[in-house]
Each structure stands twice: as C-alpha cells, then as structure tokens.
Write a protein that holds these residues in place. Structure first.
Motif, PDB file in Angstrom:
ATOM      1  N   GLY A 175     -12.320  -9.185   2.818  1.00 40.34           N
ATOM      2  CA  GLY A 175     -12.450  -7.743   2.951  1.00 40.34           C
ATOM      3  C   GLY A 175     -11.098  -7.053   3.061  1.00 40.34           C
ATOM      4  N   SER A 176     -10.175  -7.660   3.800  1.00 38.30           N
ATOM      5  CA  SER A 176      -8.839  -7.075   3.955  1.00 38.30           C
ATOM      6  C   SER A 176      -8.075  -7.045   2.641  1.00 38.30           C
ATOM      7  CB  SER A 176      -8.037  -7.855   5.004  1.00 38.30           C
ATOM      8  OG  SER A 176      -8.635  -7.737   6.265  1.00 38.30           O
ATOM      9  N   VAL A 177      -8.172  -8.110   1.874  1.00 41.88           N
ATOM     10  CA  VAL A 177      -7.500  -8.156   0.572  1.00 41.88           C
ATOM     11  C   VAL A 177      -8.123  -7.120  -0.373  1.00 41.88           C
ATOM     12  CG1 VAL A 177      -7.108  -9.601  -1.474  1.00 41.88           C
ATOM     13  CG2 VAL A 177      -6.720 -10.535   0.810  1.00 41.88           C
ATOM     14  N   ALA A 178      -9.445  -7.011  -0.342  1.00 43.08           N
ATOM     15  CA  ALA A 178     -10.117  -6.010  -1.179  1.00 43.08           C
ATOM     16  C   ALA A 178      -9.708  -4.595  -0.752  1.00 43.08           C
ATOM     17  CB  ALA A 178     -11.630  -6.178  -1.090  1.00 43.08           C
ATOM     18  N   ARG A 179      -9.580  -4.380   0.545  1.00 41.28           N
ATOM     19  CA  ARG A 179      -9.149  -3.065   1.047  1.00 41.28           C
ATOM     20  C   ARG A 179      -7.758  -2.729   0.542  1.00 41.28           C
ATOM     21  NH1 ARG A 179      -8.943  -3.180   6.988  1.00 41.28           N
ATOM     22  NH2 ARG A 179      -6.882  -4.073   6.708  1.00 41.28           N
ATOM     23  N   TYR A 180      -6.853  -3.674   0.612  1.00 38.12           N
ATOM     24  CA  TYR A 180      -5.482  -3.435   0.143  1.00 38.12           C
ATOM     25  C   TYR A 180      -5.471  -3.099  -1.346  1.00 38.12           C
ATOM     26  CZ  TYR A 180      -0.589  -4.108  -0.943  1.00 38.12           C
ATOM     27  OH  TYR A 180       0.690  -3.922  -1.395  1.00 38.12           O
ATOM     28  N   GLY A 181      -6.223  -3.842  -2.133  1.00 38.80           N
ATOM     29  CA  GLY A 181      -6.281  -3.594  -3.570  1.00 38.80           C
ATOM     30  C   GLY A 181      -6.872  -2.234  -3.893  1.00 38.80           C
ATOM     31  N   CYS A 182      -7.962  -1.870  -3.242  1.00 44.50           N
ATOM     32  CA  CYS A 182      -8.607  -0.583  -3.486  1.00 44.50           C
ATOM     33  C   CYS A 182      -7.702   0.565  -3.046  1.00 44.50           C
ATOM     34  CB  CYS A 182      -9.944  -0.530  -2.752  1.00 44.50           C
ATOM     35  SG  CYS A 182     -10.915   0.949  -3.096  1.00 44.50           S
ATOM     36  N   SER A 183      -7.063   0.416  -1.910  1.00 41.33           N
ATOM     37  CA  SER A 183      -6.160   1.453  -1.406  1.00 41.33           C
ATOM     38  C   SER A 183      -4.969   1.645  -2.335  1.00 41.33           C
ATOM     39  CB  SER A 183      -5.690   1.072   0.002  1.00 41.33           C
ATOM     40  OG  SER A 183      -4.881   2.083   0.540  1.00 41.33           O
TER      41      SER A 183
END
Length: 132
Positions: free
Chosen positions: A14-22
């Motif tokens: 989830g954290s990696v996905a958050r960084y990518g989306c942001s």
C-alpha cells in the motif's frame, strides 16, 4: 503472528502504491494543491468499502480473516494518507490558503464518504447478482 506478517506485507504494498500514485498526481496536476492525497484517499475509501462488503458476512466472496486484514488493514492502511492530508492541510493554512485548506477538507470528507458508499453499493450489487 502470521496475521501481523500479512498486515506488514500489505502495508508495504500500500505504501509503495501510495508513493507511485502521489508522484503521478504531482506530475499531472502540480504540487500547489495536494491532489495526490485526495485521489489516494478517495480510491482507498472505495477499495475498503468494496472489499469489506464483498467479503463480509453477506458478501459474495468468502476469504480468510487474514486476507481481510491483509487488504483492509495492510494495503488500505498503507495506501491511504490521513496523516499526509492533515499536514498538507495545515501547510495550506500556514501559507495563507484558507480556501484551499477548506476545499481539501470538504473534498476529502465528501468524496471519501461517497467513495466508500459507492464501493459498498458495487459489492452489494455484485453479491445480489450472484445470489440469483
């Protein structure tokens, strides 16, 4: 102990996905307004509403309790960004952008509540169609 491992793995994803989306949102829309955080929280609200309903007691899909924790606590918890939302809203206020701060607060609350409701409705409809 295995539940904690599943939650940790989900949190990392989830954290990696958050960084990518942001990062994508910042490239597309700029960084003057926290679009990435708003988008992330809306998507995360939809996902948790959808998954909780789809895999709940009346849902269409039966999953192990550890899998529910992996998705809802791990992935969604690592993906959504309430602490970032809070800091970015404070920074908007400190920078004299009270209108932007208000828009971020109202947009986040309204859109995330709408998204979790839409996720619930989507999963409930899917569960109903399977029961027929």
């Amino acid at each position: 102990m295995i539940t904690y491992i599943w939650i940790a793995l989900g949190g990392a994803l989830g954290s990696v996905a958050r960084y990518g989306c942001s990062s994508l949102a910042a490239q597309w829309f700029g960084e003057t307004f926290p679009w990435g955080t708003l988008i992330i929280n809306v998507i995360g609200s939809f996902v948790i509403g959808f998954f909780a309903t789809l895999t709940g007691p009346d849902g269409r899909v039966l999953v192990a309790p550890d899998m529910r924790q992996f998705v809802m606590v791990g992935i969604c918890g690592g993906y959504t960004t309430f602490s970032s939302f809070s800091l970015q809203t404070l920074n908007l206020i400190r920078n004299g952008d009270a209108l932007g701060a208000g828009a971020n607060i109202l947009g986040s609350v309204a859109l995330c509540l709408a998204a979790v409701w839409l996720g619930y409705l989507a999963a409930a409809a899917l569960s109903q169609s399977a029961a027929r």
